[in-house]
Design a protein around this motif. Structure first.
Motif, PDB file in Angstrom:
ATOM      1  N   HIS A  85      17.683 -32.074 -37.535  1.00 21.42           N
ATOM      2  CA  HIS A  85      16.327 -32.606 -37.325  1.00 21.42           C
ATOM      3  C   HIS A  85      16.113 -33.036 -35.885  1.00 21.42           C
ATOM      4  CE1 HIS A  85      15.211 -32.023 -41.420  1.00 21.42           C
ATOM      5  NE2 HIS A  85      16.454 -32.354 -41.708  1.00 21.42           N
TER       6      HIS A  85
ATOM      7  N   ASN B  93       8.888 -34.371 -38.038  1.00 20.23           N
ATOM      8  CA  ASN B  93       9.074 -33.861 -36.685  1.00 20.23           C
ATOM      9  C   ASN B  93       8.586 -32.397 -36.620  1.00 20.23           C
ATOM     10  OD1 ASN B  93      10.018 -33.827 -34.074  1.00 20.23           O
ATOM     11  ND2 ASN B  93      12.198 -33.842 -34.619  1.00 20.23           N
TER      12      ASN B  93
ATOM     13  N   CYS C 219       8.172 -29.979 -39.912  1.00 23.57           N
ATOM     14  CA  CYS C 219       9.296 -30.205 -40.827  1.00 23.57           C
ATOM     15  C   CYS C 219       8.946 -31.316 -41.820  1.00 23.57           C
ATOM     16  CB  CYS C 219      10.524 -30.590 -40.002  1.00 23.57           C
ATOM     17  SG  CYS C 219      11.990 -30.912 -40.982  1.00 23.57           S
TER      18      CYS C 219
ATOM     19  N   CYS D  34      10.571 -33.804 -42.384  1.00 20.35           N
ATOM     20  CA  CYS D  34      10.965 -35.108 -41.821  1.00 20.35           C
ATOM     21  C   CYS D  34       9.844 -35.692 -40.969  1.00 20.35           C
ATOM     22  CB  CYS D  34      12.254 -34.982 -41.008  1.00 20.35           C
ATOM     23  SG  CYS D  34      12.023 -34.217 -39.382  1.00 20.35           S
TER      24      CYS D  34
ATOM     25  N   CYS E 151      12.142 -28.556 -35.891  1.00 20.79           N
ATOM     26  CA  CYS E 151      13.536 -28.955 -36.183  1.00 20.79           C
ATOM     27  C   CYS E 151      14.454 -27.730 -36.288  1.00 20.79           C
ATOM     28  CB  CYS E 151      13.596 -29.722 -37.498  1.00 20.79           C
ATOM     29  SG  CYS E 151      12.915 -31.367 -37.340  1.00 20.79           S
TER      30      CYS E 151
HETATM   31 ZN   LIG Z   1      13.099 -32.241 -39.465  1.00 26.23          ZN
END
Ligand SMILES: [Zn+2]
Length: 399
Positions: free
Chosen positions: A247, A261, A257, A259, A264
């Protein structure tokens, strides 16, 4: 139970020496003279300690040194008794769950048992723990000593508390306390760790500590994890949460992503990402292994290009990491080791081109772990507790 805090100084020193000498013996057969030389302890002190270990059954005599030392007698070698104790190994990952058993030497002694993934987390935990108990009851000699159980899972995972902290693409497990749940179900000491850190522990037991004091492991599966060894020691991060290289972004304007972000590494260079990209063009390419086989066996240009692209993403990430940390080696583990020299070679070439000017290029190589990587990692978590921490004090040794 004894702990380091409720014993006196003399006992602490004795326990420390016992554990230190045992650690050295666990690295391979060695004579008493060799132990004395390595530790600086006197030969009578080594004689006492190894006598105690032989009486405990945790070491055994393993023949004599091949070469004559010139003193007239060839010294007797001492080695660890692997069957002195066993470790339950459990790995939970996005695409596979499995259980197995390793011995005190870290060798997997039973073929890993894989399961289809139940929908329910509680069912998954019950299945894993029941299977492990059944394996121990059925396959190990009666009254075998179970030192502990190592449980590993993708991060972020707080290894100290066992709490899983919102692992991307693993929503069902978010907020679960893996340690508490396992301790409820198992009668042995349980330890949890982020899977890539655990695999770095297993690798550290195998690689030459003189050659590789600083290395990184890229654990490449459906996600990409990172284990780090810095100055010969495992780097665990705050609370043992470890590192999430999957990540870190390789494109700030890239794919979004889960997450939060963008760009990644996981989304471009994990085995799942490559399969995803392959299937958009050719639906029959539904597994990582198929892509590798076709690239190597059929010289399929499309598959080869996919792997070349994956290698360039990985190499980009590895160059960044090496520029930050100056590493002796970057080691690849996980699904990506399948016929892994093919990918490894592409990464090597890309990295050599970029780092050649710096006069130093880290070794890029495949993991030395020969058995099941994840289970070896889970076993290494407990071995580390036994050989370096207080678990050692509660295993029935006469110390
Ligand atoms: Zn990510």
């Amino acid at each position: 139970m004894k702990t380091i805090t409720n014993i006196n100084n003399k006992e602490t020193m004795h326990i420390g020496n016992y554990q230190r000498v045992l650690r050295i013996i666990s690295g391979g057969p060695i004579s008493r003279v060799g132990l004395s030389r390595l530790t600086g302890l006197t030969q009578p002190a080594i004689g006492n300690l190894t006598g105690q270990m032989l009486a405990d059954g945790i070491i055994e005599e393993a023949g004599k040194l091949q070469e004559d030392t010139g003193a007239g007698r060839r010294p007797v070698l001492l080695s660890l008794t692997p069957s002195w104790g066993y470790i339950g190994c459990i790995s939970i990952d996005r695409d596979e769950i499995c259980a197995g058993i390793c011995d005190l030497g870290g060798s997997i002694v039973l073929s890993p048992c894989y399961f289809p993934y139940p929908d329910d987390v509680e069912q998954t935990l019950d299945l894993l723990c029941d299977t492990l108990k059944d394996m121990i009851r059925t396959h190990l000699p009666a009254n075998s000593r179970i030192i502990g159980v190592g449980v590993i899972a993708p991060g972020p995972l707080n290894s100290s508390t066992g709490m899983m902290i919102n692992p991307p693409s693993f929503d069902r497990w978010n907020g679960l306390n893996l340690l508490d749940e396992m301790r409820k179900r198992l009668p042995w000491p349980v330890f949890t760790e982020h899977n890539s850190t655990a695999i770095a522990r297993a690798e550290l037991r195998l690689v030459s500590s003189e050659k590789y004091r600083n290395f990184a492991i890229y654990f490449i599966n459906a996600g990409i994890g990172l284990g780090l060894v810095l100055n010969g020691e495992i780097y665990t991060g705050i609370d043992g949460i470890g590192c999430e290289i999957g990540h870190t972004s390789i494109d700030v304007n890239g794919r979004l992503c889960s997450c939060g972000n963008r760009g990644c590494l996981d989304l471009y260079a994990s085995t799942a990402a490559v399969v995803h990209d392959a299937r958009r063009v050719d639906g029959s390419l539904d597994s990582w292994r198929k892509i590798v086989d076709r690239a190597i066996d059929s010289c399929d240009r499309f598959c080869d290009e996919l792997l070349k692209l994956q290698a360039s993403y990985l190499a980009g990430s590895m160059i960044n990491l090496d520029n930050l940390l100056t590493l002796d080696a970057i080691i690849i583990a996980g699904q990506a080791t399948y016929r892994g020299e093919y990918l490894c070679d592409k990464i090597r070439r890309r990295i050599s081109r970029s780092l050649a000017g710096s006069g130093r290029v880290p070794d890029i190589r495949l993991s030395s772990i020969s058995g099941h990587t994840s289970l070896s990692g889970a076993g290494a978590v407990v071995l580390s507790q036994f050989f370096y921490n207080e678990l050692f004090l509660s295993c029935g040794l006469t110390i």
